[in-house]
Design a protein around this motif. Structure first.
Motif, PDB file in Angstrom:
ATOM      1  N   ILE A 132      14.882  -5.034   1.841  1.00 41.93           N
ATOM      2  CA  ILE A 132      14.090  -4.504   0.733  1.00 41.93           C
ATOM      3  C   ILE A 132      14.062  -5.524  -0.400  1.00 41.93           C
ATOM      4  O   ILE A 132      15.109  -6.019  -0.826  1.00 41.93           O
ATOM      5  N   HIS A 133      12.848  -5.838  -0.871  1.00 40.09           N
ATOM      6  CA  HIS A 133      12.692  -6.792  -1.972  1.00 40.09           C
ATOM      7  C   HIS A 133      11.718  -6.222  -2.998  1.00 40.09           C
ATOM      8  O   HIS A 133      10.686  -5.648  -2.639  1.00 40.09           O
ATOM      9  N   GLU A 134      12.064  -6.391  -4.255  1.00 37.04           N
ATOM     10  CA  GLU A 134      11.183  -5.927  -5.321  1.00 37.04           C
ATOM     11  C   GLU A 134      10.059  -6.937  -5.514  1.00 37.04           C
ATOM     12  O   GLU A 134      10.300  -8.120  -5.749  1.00 37.04           O
ATOM     13  N   GLU A 135       8.815  -6.469  -5.404  1.00 44.33           N
ATOM     14  CA  GLU A 135       7.655  -7.345  -5.506  1.00 44.33           C
ATOM     15  C   GLU A 135       6.986  -7.256  -6.881  1.00 44.33           C
ATOM     16  O   GLU A 135       6.259  -8.155  -7.280  1.00 44.33           O
ATOM     17  N   GLY A 136       7.210  -6.175  -7.576  1.00 49.37           N
ATOM     18  CA  GLY A 136       6.599  -5.969  -8.883  1.00 49.37           C
ATOM     19  C   GLY A 136       7.122  -4.674  -9.466  1.00 49.37           C
ATOM     20  O   GLY A 136       8.055  -4.067  -8.933  1.00 49.37           O
ATOM     21  N   LYS A 137       6.525  -4.233 -10.555  1.00 54.03           N
ATOM     22  CA  LYS A 137       6.965  -2.999 -11.186  1.00 54.03           C
ATOM     23  C   LYS A 137       6.732  -1.824 -10.248  1.00 54.03           C
ATOM     24  O   LYS A 137       5.595  -1.531  -9.882  1.00 54.03           O
ATOM     25  N   GLU A 138       7.824  -1.198  -9.827  1.00 57.62           N
ATOM     26  CA  GLU A 138       7.810  -0.028  -8.944  1.00 57.62           C
ATOM     27  C   GLU A 138       7.205  -0.332  -7.575  1.00 57.62           C
ATOM     28  O   GLU A 138       6.820   0.572  -6.844  1.00 57.62           O
ATOM     29  N   LEU A 139       7.135  -1.614  -7.217  1.00 58.50           N
ATOM     30  CA  LEU A 139       6.558  -2.018  -5.935  1.00 58.50           C
ATOM     31  C   LEU A 139       7.592  -2.787  -5.125  1.00 58.50           C
ATOM     32  O   LEU A 139       8.212  -3.723  -5.633  1.00 58.50           O
ATOM     33  N   TYR A 140       7.781  -2.391  -3.866  1.00 59.95           N
ATOM     34  CA  TYR A 140       8.807  -2.991  -3.022  1.00 59.95           C
ATOM     35  C   TYR A 140       8.236  -3.308  -1.639  1.00 59.95           C
ATOM     36  O   TYR A 140       7.371  -2.589  -1.125  1.00 59.95           O
ATOM     37  N   SER A 141       8.733  -4.400  -1.061  1.00 59.25           N
ATOM     38  CA  SER A 141       8.411  -4.713   0.328  1.00 59.25           C
ATOM     39  C   SER A 141       9.585  -4.278   1.195  1.00 59.25           C
ATOM     40  O   SER A 141      10.742  -4.474   0.834  1.00 59.25           O
ATOM     41  N   VAL A 142       9.272  -3.679   2.326  1.00 57.93           N
ATOM     42  CA  VAL A 142      10.293  -3.179   3.253  1.00 57.93           C
ATOM     43  C   VAL A 142      10.019  -3.806   4.612  1.00 57.93           C
ATOM     44  O   VAL A 142       8.954  -3.603   5.195  1.00 57.93           O
ATOM     45  N   THR A 143      10.986  -4.590   5.117  1.00 59.90           N
ATOM     46  CA  THR A 143      10.784  -5.350   6.352  1.00 59.90           C
ATOM     47  C   THR A 143      11.895  -5.058   7.345  1.00 59.90           C
ATOM     48  O   THR A 143      13.064  -4.954   6.973  1.00 59.90           O
ATOM     49  N   ASN A 144      11.519  -4.926   8.605  1.00 56.98           N
ATOM     50  CA  ASN A 144      12.500  -4.769   9.672  1.00 56.98           C
ATOM     51  C   ASN A 144      13.153  -6.127   9.915  1.00 56.98           C
ATOM     52  O   ASN A 144      12.479  -7.080  10.294  1.00 56.98           O
ATOM     53  N   PRO A 145      14.475  -6.262   9.702  1.00 58.43           N
ATOM     54  CA  PRO A 145      15.120  -7.573   9.864  1.00 58.43           C
ATOM     55  C   PRO A 145      15.088  -8.079  11.295  1.00 58.43           C
ATOM     56  O   PRO A 145      15.266  -9.269  11.538  1.00 58.43           O
ATOM     57  N   LEU A 146      14.823  -7.185  12.244  1.00 55.56           N
ATOM     58  CA  LEU A 146      14.778  -7.587  13.647  1.00 55.56           C
ATOM     59  C   LEU A 146      13.366  -7.933  14.100  1.00 55.56           C
ATOM     60  O   LEU A 146      13.179  -8.497  15.171  1.00 55.56           O
ATOM     61  N   ASP A 147      12.377  -7.563  13.299  1.00 56.22           N
ATOM     62  CA  ASP A 147      10.983  -7.823  13.655  1.00 56.22           C
ATOM     63  C   ASP A 147      10.195  -8.036  12.367  1.00 56.22           C
ATOM     64  O   ASP A 147       9.769  -7.089  11.717  1.00 56.22           O
ATOM     65  N   GLN A 148      10.017  -9.298  11.980  1.00 64.57           N
ATOM     66  CA  GLN A 148       9.371  -9.616  10.715  1.00 64.57           C
ATOM     67  C   GLN A 148       7.914  -9.170  10.679  1.00 64.57           C
ATOM     68  O   GLN A 148       7.306  -9.092   9.603  1.00 64.57           O
ATOM     69  N   ASN A 149       7.329  -8.867  11.842  1.00 63.16           N
ATOM     70  CA  ASN A 149       5.951  -8.380  11.868  1.00 63.16           C
ATOM     71  C   ASN A 149       5.857  -6.922  11.431  1.00 63.16           C
ATOM     72  O   ASN A 149       4.767  -6.429  11.148  1.00 63.16           O
ATOM     73  N   LEU A 184      -1.392  -6.632  -5.834  1.00 60.26           N
ATOM     74  CA  LEU A 184      -1.328  -7.942  -5.194  1.00 60.26           C
ATOM     75  C   LEU A 184       0.121  -8.370  -4.967  1.00 60.26           C
ATOM     76  O   LEU A 184       1.052  -7.829  -5.568  1.00 60.26           O
ATOM     77  N   LYS A 185       0.302  -9.353  -4.097  1.00 61.66           N
ATOM     78  CA  LYS A 185       1.642  -9.843  -3.782  1.00 61.66           C
ATOM     79  C   LYS A 185       2.364 -10.403  -5.002  1.00 61.66           C
ATOM     80  O   LYS A 185       3.586 -10.365  -5.083  1.00 61.66           O
ATOM     81  N   ASN A 186       1.610 -10.956  -5.936  1.00 60.47           N
ATOM     82  CA  ASN A 186       2.241 -11.539  -7.127  1.00 60.47           C
ATOM     83  C   ASN A 186       2.607 -10.487  -8.166  1.00 60.47           C
ATOM     84  O   ASN A 186       3.061 -10.815  -9.256  1.00 60.47           O
ATOM     85  N   GLY A 187       2.394  -9.203  -7.816  1.00 57.64           N
ATOM     86  CA  GLY A 187       2.753  -8.121  -8.724  1.00 57.64           C
ATOM     87  C   GLY A 187       1.625  -7.652  -9.615  1.00 57.64           C
ATOM     88  O   GLY A 187       1.774  -6.663 -10.341  1.00 57.64           O
ATOM     89  N   SER A 188       0.490  -8.348  -9.576  1.00 53.15           N
ATOM     90  CA  SER A 188      -0.641  -7.951 -10.413  1.00 53.15           C
ATOM     91  C   SER A 188      -1.210  -6.610  -9.951  1.00 53.15           C
ATOM     92  O   SER A 188      -1.205  -6.286  -8.764  1.00 53.15           O
ATOM     93  N   LYS A 189      -1.702  -5.858 -10.913  1.00 54.78           N
ATOM     94  CA  LYS A 189      -2.282  -4.544 -10.646  1.00 54.78           C
ATOM     95  C   LYS A 189      -3.703  -4.530 -11.196  1.00 54.78           C
ATOM     96  O   LYS A 189      -3.911  -4.705 -12.394  1.00 54.78           O
ATOM     97  N   ILE A 190      -4.681  -4.365 -10.304  1.00 58.23           N
ATOM     98  CA  ILE A 190      -6.083  -4.437 -10.702  1.00 58.23           C
ATOM     99  C   ILE A 190      -6.718  -3.061 -10.549  1.00 58.23           C
ATOM    100  O   ILE A 190      -6.618  -2.434  -9.488  1.00 58.23           O
ATOM    101  N   ALA A 191      -7.373  -2.596 -11.601  1.00 58.83           N
ATOM    102  CA  ALA A 191      -8.052  -1.300 -11.590  1.00 58.83           C
ATOM    103  C   ALA A 191      -9.558  -1.524 -11.508  1.00 58.83           C
ATOM    104  O   ALA A 191     -10.139  -2.234 -12.329  1.00 58.83           O
ATOM    105  N   ILE A 192     -10.183  -0.921 -10.505  1.00 59.98           N
ATOM    106  CA  ILE A 192     -11.631  -1.056 -10.307  1.00 59.98           C
ATOM    107  C   ILE A 192     -12.248   0.331 -10.481  1.00 59.98           C
ATOM    108  O   ILE A 192     -11.996   1.237  -9.678  1.00 59.98           O
ATOM    109  N   PRO A 193     -13.049   0.532 -11.512  1.00 57.64           N
ATOM    110  CA  PRO A 193     -13.537   1.885 -11.834  1.00 57.64           C
ATOM    111  C   PRO A 193     -14.815   2.277 -11.101  1.00 57.64           C
ATOM    112  O   PRO A 193     -15.613   1.432 -10.682  1.00 57.64           O
ATOM    113  N   ASN A 194     -14.960   3.589 -10.935  1.00 58.41           N
ATOM    114  CA  ASN A 194     -16.238   4.228 -10.580  1.00 58.41           C
ATOM    115  C   ASN A 194     -16.903   3.673  -9.326  1.00 58.41           C
ATOM    116  O   ASN A 194     -18.106   3.406  -9.303  1.00 58.41           O
TER     117      ASN A 194
END
Length: 223
Positions: free
Chosen positions: A177-194, A35-45
């Motif tokens: 590049i911004h760190e969003e959580g543990k080992e998770l990063y967002s990568v955005t084109n500065p010229l095109d936020q989409n 998730l964006k807030n850095g949470s990591k959810i595991a859904i089994p089986n």
């Protein structure tokens, strides 16, 4: 359970909008949702059919977020005789690429275009020597504006050609590049936020662009 282009609901583990989800991947018998807030959810089986539905829906959501890029033109004539290019247009084209003191007070080229020129310059200058033209002092003609953008991209201060601009002060960059959580990063084109991606550096290593060894992963590793 509900899976559509708006929400992912898999009670009792998760029920949220796709816009809150950064990435998905499988690990052992678990579906991992970041998730964006850095949470990591595991859904089994989960059944393979459900997994396929989840991933195919996620792809459609990502494709919807990335809008077609708008092409940008400098308004220069096409070098194609079949399109009616005459000698006057050729002279205008050549003139735009040369210093023109008569245009010293020309309006500024849009920043979006200068950024693209600078990014291309920085990208190729790392692989080959590029002869950067020198802008004339106090001139704002097209040639000088482009030359200044190219010099800034290479770390040269056009106001003081002997000074080198520190990397952190460079205006132009390929990715934000911004760190969003543990080992998770967002990568955005500065010229095109989409244009934005999520990179996970854990196991398995991955990016939401779908490629195993992409420029987004390399950008995060080199940041």
């Amino acid at each position: 359970m509900k899976i559509n282009k708006e929400i992912l609901s898999l009670p009792p583990y998760i029920s949220t909008a796709w816009e809150n989800i950064v990435s998905l991947f499988t690990q052992a018998n678990n579906l991992i949702v970041i998730l964006k807030n850095g949470s990591k959810i595991a859904i089994p089986n989960l059944d393979s059919d459900i997994l396929e539905t989840i991933f195919s829906t996620h792809i459609k959501v990502l494709e919807k977020r990335i809008e077609p890029k708008t092409s940008i033109s400098f308004g220069l004539p096409s070098l194609n005789n079949n399109m009616g290019l005459g000698s006057d247009n050729l002279e205008n084209f050549a003139g735009a690429m040369q210093h023109n003191p008569e245009q010293k007070n020309a309006p500024n080229i849009p920043n979006e275009i200068l950024n693209k020129i600078a990014n291309i310059t920085k990208l190729f200058s790392e692989e080959a020597n590029i002869d950067i033209p020198e802008p004339e002092p106090d001139c704002n003609c097209m040639h000088c504006q482009i030359a200044k953008a190219m010099q800034i991209a290479k770390g040269i201060n056009p106001e003081n050609l002997d000074a080198v601009v520190a990397d952190e002060d460079l205006k132009f960059r390929l990715w934000d590049i911004h760190e969003e959580g543990k080992e998770l990063y967002s990568v955005t084109n500065p010229l095109d936020q989409n244009e934005h991606y999520s990179v996970f550096l854990g196991k398995p290593l991955g990016c939401t662009c779908g490629k195993k060894s992409c420029e987004h992963i390399k950008a995060v590793l080199n940041s």
